[in-house]
Design a protein around this motif. Structure first.
Motif, PDB file in Angstrom:
ATOM      1  N   ILE A 139     -38.571 -32.849  45.110  1.00 13.82           N
ATOM      2  CA  ILE A 139     -38.008 -33.812  46.057  1.00 13.82           C
ATOM      3  C   ILE A 139     -36.593 -33.416  46.455  1.00 13.82           C
ATOM      4  O   ILE A 139     -36.214 -33.472  47.635  1.00 13.82           O
ATOM      5  CB  ILE A 139     -38.047 -35.230  45.455  1.00 13.82           C
ATOM      6  N   LYS A 140     -35.803 -32.981  45.494  1.00 14.43           N
ATOM      7  CA  LYS A 140     -34.453 -32.516  45.798  1.00 14.43           C
ATOM      8  C   LYS A 140     -34.504 -31.326  46.752  1.00 14.43           C
ATOM      9  O   LYS A 140     -33.723 -31.245  47.715  1.00 14.43           O
ATOM     10  CB  LYS A 140     -33.738 -32.125  44.503  1.00 14.43           C
ATOM     11  N   GLU A 141     -35.437 -30.418  46.522  1.00 15.89           N
ATOM     12  CA  GLU A 141     -35.599 -29.244  47.381  1.00 15.89           C
ATOM     13  C   GLU A 141     -35.941 -29.655  48.812  1.00 15.89           C
ATOM     14  O   GLU A 141     -35.397 -29.088  49.778  1.00 15.89           O
ATOM     15  CB  GLU A 141     -36.699 -28.358  46.804  1.00 15.89           C
ATOM     16  N   LEU A 142     -36.828 -30.645  48.967  1.00 11.01           N
ATOM     17  CA  LEU A 142     -37.198 -31.111  50.305  1.00 11.01           C
ATOM     18  C   LEU A 142     -36.004 -31.723  51.027  1.00 11.01           C
ATOM     19  O   LEU A 142     -35.816 -31.509  52.229  1.00 11.01           O
ATOM     20  CB  LEU A 142     -38.328 -32.132  50.202  1.00 11.01           C
ATOM     21  N   ILE A 143     -35.188 -32.482  50.313  1.00 11.75           N
ATOM     22  CA  ILE A 143     -34.013 -33.100  50.937  1.00 11.75           C
ATOM     23  C   ILE A 143     -33.027 -32.027  51.377  1.00 11.75           C
ATOM     24  O   ILE A 143     -32.528 -32.031  52.513  1.00 11.75           O
ATOM     25  CB  ILE A 143     -33.348 -34.085  49.957  1.00 11.75           C
ATOM     26  N   VAL A 144     -32.748 -31.079  50.495  1.00 13.21           N
ATOM     27  CA  VAL A 144     -31.777 -30.018  50.797  1.00 13.21           C
ATOM     28  C   VAL A 144     -32.259 -29.152  51.958  1.00 13.21           C
ATOM     29  O   VAL A 144     -31.452 -28.680  52.778  1.00 13.21           O
ATOM     30  CB  VAL A 144     -31.529 -29.153  49.539  1.00 13.21           C
ATOM     31  N   SER A 145     -33.582 -28.994  52.083  1.00 13.30           N
ATOM     32  CA  SER A 145     -34.127 -28.166  53.172  1.00 13.30           C
ATOM     33  C   SER A 145     -33.935 -28.790  54.542  1.00 13.30           C
ATOM     34  O   SER A 145     -34.098 -28.116  55.570  1.00 13.30           O
ATOM     35  CB  SER A 145     -35.620 -27.925  52.934  1.00 13.30           C
ATOM     36  N   GLY A 146     -33.635 -30.089  54.584  1.00 13.41           N
ATOM     37  CA  GLY A 146     -33.445 -30.766  55.854  1.00 13.41           C
ATOM     38  C   GLY A 146     -34.716 -31.301  56.479  1.00 13.41           C
ATOM     39  O   GLY A 146     -34.701 -31.765  57.623  1.00 13.41           O
ATOM     40  N   ARG A 147     -35.837 -31.275  55.756  1.00 14.56           N
ATOM     41  CA  ARG A 147     -37.118 -31.700  56.335  1.00 14.56           C
ATOM     42  C   ARG A 147     -37.117 -33.162  56.761  1.00 14.56           C
ATOM     43  O   ARG A 147     -37.872 -33.542  57.660  1.00 14.56           O
ATOM     44  CB  ARG A 147     -38.247 -31.465  55.325  1.00 14.56           C
ATOM     45  N   VAL A 148     -36.308 -34.000  56.116  1.00 17.56           N
ATOM     46  CA  VAL A 148     -36.267 -35.411  56.514  1.00 17.56           C
ATOM     47  C   VAL A 148     -34.941 -35.761  57.193  1.00 17.56           C
ATOM     48  O   VAL A 148     -34.630 -36.934  57.406  1.00 17.56           O
ATOM     49  CB  VAL A 148     -36.507 -36.341  55.308  1.00 17.56           C
ATOM     50  N   GLY A 149     -34.169 -34.737  57.532  1.00 14.69           N
ATOM     51  CA  GLY A 149     -32.890 -34.993  58.172  1.00 14.69           C
ATOM     52  C   GLY A 149     -31.865 -35.538  57.196  1.00 14.69           C
ATOM     53  O   GLY A 149     -31.863 -35.185  56.008  1.00 14.69           O
ATOM     54  N   ARG A 150     -31.003 -36.401  57.690  1.00 13.38           N
ATOM     55  CA  ARG A 150     -29.983 -37.002  56.836  1.00 13.38           C
ATOM     56  C   ARG A 150     -30.567 -38.216  56.131  1.00 13.38           C
ATOM     57  O   ARG A 150     -31.162 -39.089  56.772  1.00 13.38           O
ATOM     58  CB  ARG A 150     -28.780 -37.410  57.685  1.00 13.38           C
ATOM     59  N   VAL A 151     -30.402 -38.290  54.822  1.00 13.62           N
ATOM     60  CA  VAL A 151     -30.925 -39.423  54.066  1.00 13.62           C
ATOM     61  C   VAL A 151     -30.182 -40.693  54.470  1.00 13.62           C
ATOM     62  O   VAL A 151     -28.950 -40.738  54.504  1.00 13.62           O
ATOM     63  CB  VAL A 151     -30.790 -39.193  52.544  1.00 13.62           C
ATOM     64  N   VAL A 152     -30.967 -41.734  54.790  1.00 14.88           N
ATOM     65  CA  VAL A 152     -30.394 -43.017  55.204  1.00 14.88           C
ATOM     66  C   VAL A 152     -30.539 -44.056  54.099  1.00 14.88           C
ATOM     67  O   VAL A 152     -29.611 -44.809  53.807  1.00 14.88           O
ATOM     68  CB  VAL A 152     -31.082 -43.525  56.490  1.00 14.88           C
ATOM     69  N   SER A 153     -31.706 -44.107  53.476  1.00 17.46           N
ATOM     70  CA  SER A 153     -31.951 -45.135  52.469  1.00 17.46           C
ATOM     71  C   SER A 153     -32.996 -44.647  51.463  1.00 17.46           C
ATOM     72  O   SER A 153     -33.904 -43.886  51.815  1.00 17.46           O
ATOM     73  CB  SER A 153     -32.444 -46.421  53.140  1.00 17.46           C
ATOM     74  N   VAL A 154     -32.868 -45.110  50.214  1.00 20.95           N
ATOM     75  CA  VAL A 154     -33.797 -44.734  49.135  1.00 20.95           C
ATOM     76  C   VAL A 154     -34.218 -45.990  48.390  1.00 20.95           C
ATOM     77  O   VAL A 154     -33.385 -46.859  48.098  1.00 20.95           O
ATOM     78  CB  VAL A 154     -33.152 -43.735  48.147  1.00 20.95           C
ATOM     79  N   GLN A 155     -35.512 -46.079  48.085  1.00 17.39           N
ATOM     80  CA  GLN A 155     -36.028 -47.146  47.236  1.00 17.39           C
ATOM     81  C   GLN A 155     -36.671 -46.501  46.005  1.00 17.39           C
ATOM     82  O   GLN A 155     -37.535 -45.644  46.133  1.00 17.39           O
ATOM     83  CB  GLN A 155     -37.071 -47.993  47.975  1.00 17.39           C
TER      84      GLN A 155
END
Length: 423
Positions: A139-155
């Protein structure tokens, strides 16, 4: 790869079944050469399992860490409020230290340990094991890769499991916050750490609600008794029955924690005389059995966290919402789904490893030993170094303060450390 030698301070559940078990499974990597443990029966078990002579068995950490360094590393797996003094002494003697979470229920001790690791140029790694799992690493790798853009919110949700709740936080060692730590720090500092790591921004303020709702004397069913073994009239249909959880369980997953001797006679004696045979409604517990936390990070990023002791399993689920896509995952199933906006969603392959915390327990020890061999002792090094762990502890402290103040928002103030700063 050369073998690392270790002294083990605390030979209880984590000390024996995680760190000790790793040394037995991978003797070419780790050898335990001395143990400090006040329980004589546990010392005897340690002598047999690690082949230690009597002069390498100590009744206290003070004896073990009295004068000189006798191994490469120190593993400190004592109770929460017994971390500070042995950690400081081990660092001063020259040990690299692997420390059980939480670091301490005292913020000044948390800061002090982080500063001491820098002062003595030693590794101090905290057992935030989730970072070492394939699931959270992916999951960290996916976030760093930019696949979801800028993180806005997490649940994020932590389902503690009704049987785990009863064992550890009602009957067990972590049932009273003044003797150990508040629930949000003891159990859920893992989750505060994961949120901090995934979002990778300073947490600015927190609000929280939660209480001890169910495990209270007024909720004891008619006909129940002080102990499940006292002829309780409702024991056979009570999901929290100690007899069902410990004596009649198909595995010894929880039974091994209540008696050093796993024989039926020893287990029955433990239920008749020890804390784990008590009715869950007639214990002296005071930690919460459910809690929610809302957080605001830098740049307006928000997160919410829910912890509940009322779930059928032990699991974590997460939803990460970004400007270009979304991630949903279930840790225990090893399931990660990626939904890039405007494209077809897809499942992301991730391995499900055996062992505690989804493979995180072994992953933690393995990476720590690598860091020790490579002598990575610069300030802030190590995936879960003390410096990196300060923020999640401060988040937990703030959440508990907010809960006690009826959910009022609490600002997280910056605390400066030697060699850097954190909030």
């Amino acid at each position: 790869m050369h073998q690392i030698t270790a002294v083990l301070v605390g030979a209880g559940a984590r000390g024996r079944f995680v760190y000790g078990a790793y040394a037995q499974k991978y003797p070419d990597q780790l050898q335990i050469v001395a143990v400090a443990e006040p329980d004589g029966e546990r010392r005897s078990i340690a002598a047999e399992e690690y082949r230690l002579s009597s002069d390498r068995l100590y009744a206290s950490w003070e004896q073990l860490l009295a004068d000189r360094q006798i191994a490469d590393i120190a593993i400190i797996a004592t109770q929460d409020r017994m971390h500070y003094a042995p950690t400081l002494k081990a660092l001063a003697l020259g040990y690299d230290v692997l420390l059980e979470k939480p670091m301490s229920p005292d913020i000044d001790e948390v800061i002090g340990m982080a500063e001491a690791s820098v002062k003595h140029n030693r590794l101090l790694i905290v057992s935030h094991v989730l970072r070492y799992t394939p699931f959270w690493s992916k999951i960290k790798e996916l976030i760093v890769s930019g696949r979801v853009g800028r993180v806005v919110s997490v649940q994020l949700s932590e389902n503690v499991g009704y049987f785990h709740m009863a064992h550890s936080f009602v009957r067990g060692n972590w049932s009273r916050s003044e003797e150990t730590s508040p629930m949000i720090l003891q159990k859920s500092c893992h989750d505060m750490d994961i949120l901090s790591w995934l979002i990778d921004k300073r947490c600015l303020k927190i609000s929280s609600y939660g209480s001890l709702l169910h495990f209270r004397p007024e909720h004891a069913p008619p006909g129940s008794t002080i102990r499940c073994t006292d002829g309780c009239a409702v024991e056979r249909r009570c999901p929290y029955s100690a007899i069902r959880i410990y004596e009649e369980a198909e595995t010894q997953e929880w039974t091994r924690f209540i008696a050093n001797d796993p024989s039926p006679e020893a287990v029955r004696q433990a239920l008749r005389e020890g804390p784990f045979g008590r009715c869950v409604y007639r214990c002296d517990n005071n930690v919460v059995d459910h809690q929610v936390v809302n957080m605001e990070f830098e740049e307006g990023v928000t997160a919410s966290f829910t912890m509940s002791g009322f779930s059928h399993d032990i699991s974590r689920t997460v939803q990460i919402m970004g400007t270009l896509g979304e991630i949903r995952g279930c840790m225990e199933k090893g399931e990660i789904a990626l939904y890039p906006f405007g494209e077809e969603g897809c499942l992301v392959p991730v391995s499900v490893e055996e062992g505690g915390h989804g493979g995180g327990d072994e992953g933690l020890v393995r990476e720590f030993l690598k860091d020790v061999r490579s002598r990575r002792r610069e300030s802030g090094q190590g995936l879960t170094s003390a410096g990196a762990s300060v923020q999640s502890h401060l988040m937990a402290f703030a959440a508990e303060r907010s809960r006690l103040e009826d959910g009022h928002s609490v600002l997280i103030m910056e605390r400066n450390l030697i060699g850097g700063s954190t909030q």
